[in-house]
Enzyme design. Structure first.
Site, PDB file in Angstrom:
ATOM      1  CE1 TYR A   1      40.443   3.753 -26.281  1.00  0.00           C
ATOM      2  CE2 TYR A   1      38.843   2.201 -25.399  1.00  0.00           C
ATOM      3  CZ  TYR A   1      40.051   2.452 -26.018  1.00  0.00           C
ATOM      4  OH  TYR A   1      40.876   1.417 -26.394  1.00  0.00           O
TER       5      TYR A   1
ATOM      6  CD  GLU B   1      45.372   5.025 -20.902  1.00  0.00           C
ATOM      7  OE1 GLU B   1      44.950   5.803 -21.773  1.00  0.00           O
ATOM      8  OE2 GLU B   1      46.291   4.200 -21.124  1.00  0.00           O
TER       9      GLU B   1
ATOM     10  CG  ASN C   1      43.557  -0.735 -32.739  1.00  0.00           C
ATOM     11  OD1 ASN C   1      42.992  -1.170 -31.738  1.00  0.00           O
ATOM     12  ND2 ASN C   1      43.898   0.540 -32.865  1.00  0.00           N
TER      13      ASN C   1
ATOM     14  CE  LYS D   1      42.168  -1.393 -28.568  1.00  0.00           C
ATOM     15  NZ  LYS D   1      41.838  -0.281 -29.494  1.00  0.00           N
TER      16      LYS D   1
ATOM     17  CG  HIS E   1      44.850   1.315 -24.930  1.00  0.00           C
ATOM     18  ND1 HIS E   1      44.457   2.503 -25.515  1.00  0.00           N
ATOM     19  CD2 HIS E   1      45.455   1.651 -23.754  1.00  0.00           C
ATOM     20  CE1 HIS E   1      44.802   3.512 -24.714  1.00  0.00           C
ATOM     21  NE2 HIS E   1      45.403   3.025 -23.642  1.00  0.00           N
TER      22      HIS E   1
HETATM   23  N1  UDP Z   1      39.350   4.138 -33.435  1.00  0.00           N
HETATM   24  C1  UDP Z   1      38.239   3.827 -34.210  1.00  0.00           C
HETATM   25  N2  UDP Z   1      38.032   4.537 -35.368  1.00  0.00           N
HETATM   26  C2  UDP Z   1      38.867   5.523 -35.778  1.00  0.00           C
HETATM   27  C3  UDP Z   1      39.991   5.841 -34.980  1.00  0.00           C
HETATM   28  C4  UDP Z   1      40.195   5.134 -33.797  1.00  0.00           C
HETATM   29  O1  UDP Z   1      37.459   2.940 -33.877  1.00  0.00           O
HETATM   30  O2  UDP Z   1      38.627   6.116 -36.840  1.00  0.00           O
HETATM   31  C5  UDP Z   1      39.578   3.382 -32.187  1.00  0.00           C
HETATM   32  C6  UDP Z   1      40.774   2.435 -32.276  1.00  0.00           C
HETATM   33  O3  UDP Z   1      40.423   1.223 -31.602  1.00  0.00           O
HETATM   34  C7  UDP Z   1      41.862   3.184 -31.506  1.00  0.00           C
HETATM   35  C8  UDP Z   1      41.036   3.921 -30.449  1.00  0.00           C
HETATM   36  O4  UDP Z   1      39.830   4.289 -31.129  1.00  0.00           O
HETATM   37  O5  UDP Z   1      42.812   2.297 -30.934  1.00  0.00           O
HETATM   38  C9  UDP Z   1      41.699   5.163 -29.904  1.00  0.00           C
HETATM   39  O6  UDP Z   1      42.045   6.008 -30.986  1.00  0.00           O
HETATM   40  P1  UDP Z   1      43.449   6.752 -31.040  1.00  0.00           P
HETATM   41  O7  UDP Z   1      43.406   7.707 -32.179  1.00  0.00           O
HETATM   42  O8  UDP Z   1      43.752   7.300 -29.676  1.00  0.00           O
HETATM   43  O9  UDP Z   1      44.472   5.592 -31.428  1.00  0.00           O
HETATM   44  P2  UDP Z   1      45.574   4.811 -30.560  1.00  0.00           P
HETATM   45  O10 UDP Z   1      46.108   5.753 -29.523  1.00  0.00           O
HETATM   46  O11 UDP Z   1      44.878   3.617 -29.954  1.00  0.00           O
HETATM   47  O12 UDP Z   1      46.626   4.406 -31.567  1.00  0.00           O
END
Ligand code: UDP
Ligand code: MG
Length: 162
Positions: A58, A137, A123, A18, A126
């Site tokens: 997304y 993807e 975080n 990211k 991805h």
């Molecule tokens: N995210 C966010 N706020 C939230 C939850 C998720 O900004 O409350 C973002 C975060 O960057 C995450 C991405 O949205 O990696 C996709 O969310 P997901 O729940 O799919 O998590 P991941 O699969 O990335 O662990």
């Protein structure tokens, strides 16, 4: 081909570093950790996402309250998508990532070590969450490269090189 080369579903996943990691100058460290964990990087590139692209990537989150912020964040600088190969790649890479929120991710995981502990959006990395998502993807970021590789293979076959 060496025995390490796996092909087909289950052995490939899409990882994406990211923008905040790029700004912090830590993409090299993240890539080293991915390689040290036994993943082979088949292809990688640097991409500046536009709004429409990030929204498509997304799209399953489009009803979520954080969607707009997520899209803006992913467009705030370069991302580094890459195709990773390992036995059980999707699951193995999710383990290396750790929990979605860096503050909840275990020590030694990428999200714990490179994510922002006060901002879940940042975080660090991805990772596809299923083989179907990995397929979609990988196609999103590397569709052109895959098409080109197919054409080169077809030409090589025609000419008896393969
Ligand atoms: N995210 C966010 N706020 C939230 C939850 C998720 O900004 O409350 C973002 C975060 O960057 C995450 C991405 O949205 O990696 C996709 O969310 P997901 O729940 O799919 O998590 P991941 O699969 O990335 O662990
Ligand atoms: Mg997810």
């Amino acid at each position: 081909m060496s025995q390490e080369v796996f092909q087909g579903p289950g052995h490939l996943t899409l990882a994406m570093i990211k923008p905040h990691v790029y700004r912090a100058g830590k993409i090299g460290q993240v890539i080293s950790r991915i390689e040290d964990a036994g993943f082979k990087i088949l292809i990688l590139k640097s991409v500046q996402l536009r709004k429409e692209g990030a929204e498509y990537f997304y799209e399953e989150h489009k009803e979520k309250p954080y969607f707009k912020n997520l899209v803006g964040t992913m467009c705030s600088g370069p991302v580094i998508p890459m195709v990773l190969m390992k036995h059980g790649a999707v699951e193995e890479f999710r383990k290396l990532l750790g929990a979605t929120h860096p503050a909840e991710a275990a020590e030694g995981t990428l999200r714990h070590d490179f994510g922002e502990h006060t901002n879940v959006t940042n975080n660090a990395v991805h990772g596809s969450d299923s083989n179907a998502a990995a397929h979609r993807e990988i196609g999103f970021f590397f569709g052109r490269e895959l098409k080109l590789a197919e054409r080169v293979n077809a030409l090589d076959k025609q000419q008896g090189i393969l």
